[in-house]
Motif scaffolding. Sequence first.
Motif, mmCIF file in Angstrom:
data_model
loop_
_atom_site.group_PDB
_atom_site.id
_atom_site.type_symbol
_atom_site.label_atom_id
_atom_site.label_comp_id
_atom_site.label_asym_id
_atom_site.label_seq_id
_atom_site.Cartn_x
_atom_site.Cartn_y
_atom_site.Cartn_z
ATOM 1 N N GLN A 46 -10.183 11.401 -16.312
ATOM 2 C CA GLN A 46 -10.537 10.082 -15.782
ATOM 3 C C GLN A 46 -9.319 9.160 -15.771
ATOM 4 O OE1 GLN A 46 -13.800 9.066 -18.388
ATOM 5 N NE2 GLN A 46 -15.337 9.623 -16.850
ATOM 6 N N SER A 47 -8.525 9.238 -16.813
ATOM 7 C CA SER A 47 -7.310 8.421 -16.880
ATOM 8 C C SER A 47 -6.329 8.819 -15.774
ATOM 9 C CB SER A 47 -6.660 8.582 -18.251
ATOM 10 O OG SER A 47 -5.434 7.905 -18.296
ATOM 11 N N ALA A 48 -6.162 10.114 -15.576
ATOM 12 C CA ALA A 48 -5.259 10.590 -14.523
ATOM 13 C C ALA A 48 -5.764 10.154 -13.146
ATOM 14 C CB ALA A 48 -5.129 12.109 -14.585
ATOM 15 N N GLN A 49 -7.072 10.226 -12.956
ATOM 16 C CA GLN A 49 -7.643 9.814 -11.671
ATOM 17 C C GLN A 49 -7.406 8.318 -11.447
ATOM 18 O OE1 GLN A 49 -11.877 9.692 -11.342
ATOM 19 N NE2 GLN A 49 -11.829 9.619 -9.114
ATOM 20 N N SER A 50 -7.583 7.525 -12.491
ATOM 21 C CA SER A 50 -7.361 6.084 -12.385
ATOM 22 C C SER A 50 -5.912 5.786 -12.007
ATOM 23 C CB SER A 50 -7.719 5.410 -13.713
ATOM 24 O OG SER A 50 -7.413 4.055 -13.683
ATOM 25 N N GLN A 51 -4.974 6.501 -12.613
ATOM 26 C CA GLN A 51 -3.556 6.310 -12.291
ATOM 27 C C GLN A 51 -3.270 6.688 -10.846
ATOM 28 O OE1 GLN A 51 -1.518 8.586 -15.261
ATOM 29 N NE2 GLN A 51 -1.729 7.013 -16.842
ATOM 30 N N LEU A 52 -3.890 7.764 -10.363
ATOM 31 C CA LEU A 52 -3.695 8.172 -8.975
ATOM 32 C C LEU A 52 -4.278 7.146 -8.012
ATOM 33 C CD1 LEU A 52 -4.396 12.009 -9.184
ATOM 34 C CD2 LEU A 52 -2.216 10.881 -8.709
ATOM 35 N N VAL A 53 -5.431 6.587 -8.345
ATOM 36 C CA VAL A 53 -6.047 5.565 -7.502
ATOM 37 C C VAL A 53 -5.122 4.352 -7.421
ATOM 38 C CG1 VAL A 53 -7.959 3.907 -7.400
ATOM 39 C CG2 VAL A 53 -8.429 6.318 -7.799
ATOM 40 N N GLU A 54 -4.531 3.943 -8.547
ATOM 41 C CA GLU A 54 -3.597 2.812 -8.556
ATOM 42 C C GLU A 54 -2.355 3.117 -7.713
ATOM 43 O OE1 GLU A 54 -3.615 -0.395 -9.720
ATOM 44 O OE2 GLU A 54 -5.735 0.049 -9.958
ATOM 45 N N ALA A 55 -1.850 4.340 -7.825
ATOM 46 C CA ALA A 55 -0.673 4.730 -7.045
ATOM 47 C C ALA A 55 -0.983 4.687 -5.549
ATOM 48 C CB ALA A 55 -0.191 6.122 -7.446
ATOM 49 N N VAL A 56 -2.140 5.185 -5.169
ATOM 50 C CA VAL A 56 -2.546 5.160 -3.758
ATOM 51 C C VAL A 56 -2.691 3.714 -3.286
ATOM 52 C CG1 VAL A 56 -4.453 5.662 -2.176
ATOM 53 C CG2 VAL A 56 -3.609 7.437 -3.716
ATOM 54 N N ARG A 57 -3.289 2.857 -4.100
ATOM 55 C CA ARG A 57 -3.461 1.448 -3.739
ATOM 56 C C ARG A 57 -2.090 0.788 -3.527
ATOM 57 N NH1 ARG A 57 -6.673 -0.559 -7.821
ATOM 58 N NH2 ARG A 57 -8.461 0.166 -6.652
ATOM 59 N N GLY A 58 -1.157 1.077 -4.418
ATOM 60 C CA GLY A 58 0.190 0.519 -4.279
ATOM 61 C C GLY A 58 0.868 0.992 -2.998
ATOM 62 N N LEU A 59 0.714 2.270 -2.678
ATOM 63 C CA LEU A 59 1.304 2.794 -1.448
ATOM 64 C C LEU A 59 0.650 2.191 -0.208
ATOM 65 C CD1 LEU A 59 1.749 6.543 -2.418
ATOM 66 C CD2 LEU A 59 3.546 4.842 -2.099
ATOM 67 N N GLU A 60 -0.666 1.991 -0.265
ATOM 68 C CA GLU A 60 -1.368 1.364 0.865
ATOM 69 C C GLU A 60 -0.870 -0.066 1.081
ATOM 70 O OE1 GLU A 60 -5.428 1.880 -0.372
ATOM 71 O OE2 GLU A 60 -5.655 3.744 0.764
ATOM 72 N N GLU A 61 -0.637 -0.812 -0.003
ATOM 73 C CA GLU A 61 -0.121 -2.174 0.110
ATOM 74 C C GLU A 61 1.288 -2.167 0.701
ATOM 75 O OE1 GLU A 61 -0.400 -3.923 -3.772
ATOM 76 O OE2 GLU A 61 -2.590 -4.020 -3.698
ATOM 77 N N LYS A 62 2.093 -1.194 0.277
ATOM 78 C CA LYS A 62 3.456 -1.089 0.792
ATOM 79 C C LYS A 62 3.440 -0.797 2.296
ATOM 80 C CE LYS A 62 7.418 0.414 -1.658
ATOM 81 N NZ LYS A 62 8.027 1.374 -2.540
ATOM 82 N N VAL A 63 2.589 0.135 2.718
ATOM 83 C CA VAL A 63 2.482 0.478 4.139
ATOM 84 C C VAL A 63 2.006 -0.737 4.929
ATOM 85 C CG1 VAL A 63 1.156 1.843 5.809
ATOM 86 C CG2 VAL A 63 2.191 2.957 3.831
ATOM 87 N N ALA A 64 1.025 -1.467 4.393
ATOM 88 C CA ALA A 64 0.525 -2.672 5.080
ATOM 89 C C ALA A 64 1.642 -3.705 5.225
ATOM 90 C CB ALA A 64 -0.657 -3.269 4.315
#
Length: 157
Positions: A46-64
Amino acid sequence: MVAEVFAGLSAFKTMFDMAKGLKDISDAAIRNAAIIELQEQILAAQSAQSQLVEAVRGLEEKVAGFEKWETEKEKYERRKTNGGGIAFALKEEANAPEPSHYLCANCFEDRQKSYLQLEIRIPGMARVLVCNRCSSEIYTSGPRHPEHSRNPGRGRR
């Protein structure tokens, strides 16, 4: 990031195998230890999944941010100022509600929108476009003089 996804899938397979093995354990102490280990594996996943979700969110913000800059960048073109310096100005066809202005070429290349501000410098009555972000200067008229300074109150009007 791909390695983390595969590691997460591997952890879920391990947990599934452990859960299947629980049904065959008759000793309560061994079963309880296996349950605790399984719970630890679940929390780690669950912790690893949470970290991956945060990483994806950060990348989505960067792309935007990149997409937003590309849209903004299309409104401008490189132009020579009166004094021969290079700056970015609104394209005539942009039909923007903003007044005409120049953007600093250095900052523009860094994906920053920094307006050049007009200063009148004395002696020489020089007109200078100044970037307050990176301190670039473009003389549009009048001579450069040693007394011109970026210090407030000295050489400016």
